[in-house]
Design an enzyme around this catalytic site. Structure first.
Site, PDB file in Angstrom:
ATOM      1  CE  LYS A 105       0.546  -1.408   4.452  1.00 26.86           C
ATOM      2  NZ  LYS A 105       0.482  -2.687   5.140  1.00 26.86           N
ATOM      3  CD  GLU A 129      -9.133  -7.054  -3.241  1.00 25.64           C
ATOM      4  OE1 GLU A 129      -9.792  -7.033  -4.266  1.00 25.64           O
ATOM      5  OE2 GLU A 129      -9.357  -6.296  -2.271  1.00 25.64           O
ATOM      6  CB  VAL A 132      -7.039  -1.770   0.783  1.00 23.34           C
ATOM      7  CG1 VAL A 132      -8.043  -1.162   1.748  1.00 23.34           C
ATOM      8  CG2 VAL A 132      -6.300  -0.674   0.036  1.00 23.34           C
ATOM      9  N   GLY A 187       2.665  -9.661  15.505  1.00 26.71           N
ATOM     10  CA  GLY A 187       2.972  -9.502  14.076  1.00 26.71           C
ATOM     11  C   GLY A 187       1.977  -8.649  13.316  1.00 26.71           C
ATOM     12  CD  GLU A 190       3.149  -2.239   7.986  1.00 27.57           C
ATOM     13  OE1 GLU A 190       4.070  -2.406   7.175  1.00 27.57           O
ATOM     14  OE2 GLU A 190       2.066  -2.832   7.907  1.00 27.57           O
ATOM     15  CE  LYS A 205      -3.505  -1.110   5.241  1.00 33.53           C
ATOM     16  NZ  LYS A 205      -3.476  -1.655   6.610  1.00 33.53           N
TER      17      LYS A 205
HETATM   18  P1  NAP Z   1       8.260  -9.268   5.736  1.00 27.77           P
HETATM   19  O1  NAP Z   1       7.755 -10.397   6.551  1.00 27.77           O
HETATM   20  O2  NAP Z   1       9.188  -8.294   6.333  1.00 27.77           O
HETATM   21  O3  NAP Z   1       8.909  -9.911   4.411  1.00 27.77           O
HETATM   22  C1  NAP Z   1       9.642  -9.151   3.492  1.00 27.77           C
HETATM   23  C2  NAP Z   1      10.378 -10.106   2.566  1.00 27.77           C
HETATM   24  O4  NAP Z   1      11.052  -9.367   1.576  1.00 27.77           O
HETATM   25  C3  NAP Z   1      11.432 -10.949   3.269  1.00 27.77           C
HETATM   26  O5  NAP Z   1      11.459 -12.251   2.722  1.00 27.77           O
HETATM   27  C4  NAP Z   1      12.746 -10.220   2.954  1.00 27.77           C
HETATM   28  O6  NAP Z   1      13.839 -11.099   2.858  1.00 27.77           O
HETATM   29  C5  NAP Z   1      12.426  -9.653   1.583  1.00 27.77           C
HETATM   30  N1  NAP Z   1      13.122  -8.392   1.340  1.00 27.77           N
HETATM   31  C6  NAP Z   1      12.885  -7.205   1.914  1.00 27.77           C
HETATM   32  N2  NAP Z   1      13.662  -6.242   1.419  1.00 27.77           N
HETATM   33  C7  NAP Z   1      14.439  -6.854   0.479  1.00 27.77           C
HETATM   34  C8  NAP Z   1      15.460  -6.414  -0.369  1.00 27.77           C
HETATM   35  N3  NAP Z   1      15.850  -5.144  -0.404  1.00 27.77           N
HETATM   36  N4  NAP Z   1      16.018  -7.313  -1.202  1.00 27.77           N
HETATM   37  C9  NAP Z   1      15.642  -8.607  -1.195  1.00 27.77           C
HETATM   38  N5  NAP Z   1      14.659  -9.093  -0.410  1.00 27.77           N
HETATM   39  C10 NAP Z   1      14.072  -8.232   0.432  1.00 27.77           C
HETATM   40  O7  NAP Z   1       7.031  -8.410   5.142  1.00 27.77           O
HETATM   41  P2  NAP Z   1       5.521  -8.864   4.985  1.00 27.77           P
HETATM   42  O8  NAP Z   1       4.814  -8.684   6.292  1.00 27.77           O
HETATM   43  O9  NAP Z   1       5.454 -10.174   4.301  1.00 27.77           O
HETATM   44  O10 NAP Z   1       4.964  -7.687   4.034  1.00 27.77           O
HETATM   45  C11 NAP Z   1       5.273  -7.668   2.667  1.00 27.77           C
HETATM   46  C12 NAP Z   1       4.423  -6.594   1.976  1.00 27.77           C
HETATM   47  O11 NAP Z   1       3.040  -6.890   2.138  1.00 27.77           O
HETATM   48  C13 NAP Z   1       4.608  -5.178   2.540  1.00 27.77           C
HETATM   49  O12 NAP Z   1       4.458  -4.256   1.486  1.00 27.77           O
HETATM   50  C14 NAP Z   1       3.433  -5.032   3.514  1.00 27.77           C
HETATM   51  O13 NAP Z   1       3.041  -3.710   3.737  1.00 27.77           O
HETATM   52  C15 NAP Z   1       2.363  -5.800   2.753  1.00 27.77           C
HETATM   53  N6  NAP Z   1       1.296  -6.335   3.601  1.00 27.77           N
HETATM   54  C16 NAP Z   1       1.608  -7.086   4.668  1.00 27.77           C
HETATM   55  C17 NAP Z   1       0.564  -7.594   5.446  1.00 27.77           C
HETATM   56  C18 NAP Z   1       0.851  -8.454   6.629  1.00 27.77           C
HETATM   57  O14 NAP Z   1      -0.092  -8.866   7.309  1.00 27.77           O
HETATM   58  N7  NAP Z   1       2.105  -8.795   6.928  1.00 27.77           N
HETATM   59  C19 NAP Z   1      -0.767  -7.322   5.121  1.00 27.77           C
HETATM   60  C20 NAP Z   1      -1.047  -6.549   3.991  1.00 27.77           C
HETATM   61  C21 NAP Z   1       0.004  -6.063   3.227  1.00 27.77           C
HETATM   62  P3  NAP Z   1      14.402 -11.975   4.111  1.00 27.77           P
HETATM   63  O15 NAP Z   1      13.280 -12.916   4.458  1.00 27.77           O
HETATM   64  O16 NAP Z   1      15.594 -12.676   3.613  1.00 27.77           O
HETATM   65  O17 NAP Z   1      14.661 -10.970   5.189  1.00 27.77           O
HETATM   66  N1  HSE Z   2       0.301  -3.040   9.957  1.00 29.69           N
HETATM   67  C1  HSE Z   2      -0.876  -3.256   9.158  1.00 29.69           C
HETATM   68  C2  HSE Z   2      -2.086  -3.278  10.086  1.00 29.69           C
HETATM   69  C3  HSE Z   2      -0.741  -4.584   8.414  1.00 29.69           C
HETATM   70  O1  HSE Z   2      -1.915  -3.262  11.323  1.00 29.69           O
HETATM   71  O2  HSE Z   2      -3.214  -3.248   9.605  1.00 29.69           O
HETATM   72  C4  HSE Z   2      -1.744  -4.759   7.292  1.00 29.69           C
HETATM   73  O3  HSE Z   2      -1.645  -3.772   6.307  1.00 29.69           O
END
Ligand code: NAP
Ligand code: HSE
Length: 432
Positions: A105, A129, A132, A187, A190, A205
């Protein structure tokens, strides 16, 4: 198509969920698209990390080019986060003719129009999708499900971390810092939770929702943002006493050709459907002129819920590939952006202030409000520990933002007002 190959940028919380869903739901995916789906490469930072996944180590890479320029990869799934470098990766992917799915986002709120333009110029799909409200299919509902209607209002609890914090502060009387720590451990937050508690994550969002729901380019800078860091236990108790629930609400309202979009802690009438959305759950209330009230509820974050949205976007792309219609589904905004001025924004307001407990002070306060044409819906006075000061808590009838801001300025200048402790928007009485 004999098979579809996916390249992942990122294999963390969401990326791991994508791998699991592709593996566990392979039968359903193949049935829908007519061929198997495989994850061919995944970009990571650390090749040695234990990811709890049953994957070949050879699919991991530290080199983005192995994903972006591999001719066998059909779809690039961006789940790594980040903005500028990530945008460049996605532009490369699109120029290579690869379709893109992103959960990002931060990126879409800032560079969505540029990326969508690049996608369409290259005949590619770009779906987002998961950006948000995680697992809630809200973007598709706005674009497809409600395509025939004119949406006038969207109110969202679109940040799980802040909803979790406010729920625990309300129901368990816990402190902000204590609950934030738990939200981080679980978790939801952020890695730097400033964007969550400061309202920026929800604002991103709301910019995306407003752009799609109102069909005009609403930028992040157009969203008025206030987070929950100053919300106190006292505010929450008074809210309950007055029949409200404190929530961080993303508010997007269209009247005529103009819109307002904000994110702020809001006192919601207990009867409003969003008032019963608790813990880390998200919900988006949408009012359409024809359909009336609708509400979309579910998990706004987490590995598998968010990955569900990502993989569903992949399925949409694969169906388009089969039909040969990729890059044709995005619709440009229909309207030029027009934002409401402060005299066009109307709401009720909650105000808590400490004043000198003297004859005439309440009368003077009343006159400050009435001089601006604003009256009270509710008001109460409580003594404070020192006999010298009292606490006044009130809710106004509907007032324009312009008048309310003028009132706040005058209150600050009035020497009997010791402090304005808090001020919140009050919502929930009206539907459309
Ligand atoms: P995360 O757990 O921190 O995972 C990030 C991944 O990307 C890790 O595998 C990391 O590698 C890799 N990475 C990060 N920077 C990198 C770089 N410069 N070069 C190569 N690899 C890199 O993050 P996440 O929670 O999955 O979130 C991912 C995206 O989805 C974000 O944009 C977030 O805002 C969005 N999102 C997340 C959620 C949620 O519930 N978590 C919900 C909606 C949207 P390593 O594993 O080796 O460190
Ligand atoms: N940090 C975000 C939240 C994760 O608390 O809603 C999902 O975008």
């Amino acid at each position: 198509m004999e098979s579809i190959s996916i390249g992942l940028l990122g294999l963390g919380t969401v990326g791991a969920g994508v791998v699991k869903i592709v593996e566990n739901h392979q039968d359903k995916l193949s049935h829908q698209i007519g061929c198997p789906v495989t994850v061919k490469k995944a970009l990571v930072q650390d090749l040695e990390k234990d990811r709890g996944l049953d994957i070949e180590n050879s699919i991991l890479t530290l080199n983005p080019e192995e994903v972006l320029f591999d001719p066998e990869i059909d779809i690039v799934v961006e789940v790594m986060g980040g903005i500028e470098a990530t945008k460049e990766h996605l532009l490369h992917a699109l120029h290579e003719g690869k379709h893109v799915v992103t959960a990002n986002k931060d990126l879409m709120a800032l560079h969505g129009p540029e990326l969508l333009r690049a996608a369409s110029e290259n005949g590619c799909d770009l779906f987002y999708e998961a950006s948000v409200a995680g697992g809630i299919p809200i973007l598709r509902s706005l674009v497809d499900g409600l395509a025939s209607d004119r949406i006038t209002k969207m109110m969202g609890i679109v940040n799980g971390t802040t909803n979790f914090i406010l729920t625990k502060m309300t129901k368990e009387g816990r402190t902000f810092d204590d609950v934030l720590k738990e939200a981080q451990d679980l978790g939801y937050a952020e890695s730097d939770p400033t964007a969550d508690v400061g309202g920026l994550d929800a604002a991103r969002k709301m910019a995306i929702l407003s752009t799609l729901g109102f069909s005009m380019n609403v930028d992040l800078a157009d969203v008025k943002v206030k987070g929950i860091t100053e919300v106190t236990g006292d505010d929450i108790q008074y809210a309950e006493q007055f029949g409200y629930t404190m929530k961080l609400i993303g508010y997007a309202h269209r009247e005529g050709e103009k819109v307002e979009v904000s994110v702020e802690p809001t006192l919601l009438q207990n009867e409003h459907p969003l008032a019963s959305v608790h813990d880390e759950y998200n919900a988006v209330y949408v009012y359409g002129e024809a359909v009336g009230e609708t509400m979309f509820y579910g998990p706004g974050a987490g590995s598998l819920p968010t990955a569900t949205a990502v993989v569903s976007d992949m399925v949409g792309i694969m169906k388009n590939m089969r039909l040969g219609v990729n890059g044709k589904s995005a619709v440009n905004p229909q309207f030029p952006k027009k934002l409401k001025e402060p005299d066009e924004i109307h709401s009720k307001y909650f105000l808590r202030l400490h004043v000198r407990d003297e004859v005439g002070v309440l009368a003077k306060l009343t006159s400050i409000f009435s001089n601006h044409g604003v009256s009270f819906e509710k008001i109460l006075q409580n003594p404070l520990d020192s006999d010298e000061f009292a606490e006044i808590v009130l809710v106004t009838h509907k007032a324009s933002l312009e008048h309310y801001e003028d009132i706040l300025m005058e209150l600050k200048d009035y020497e009997a007002v010791h402090s304005i402790e808090s001020s919140y928007r009050v919502e929930g009485g009206e539907k459309g």
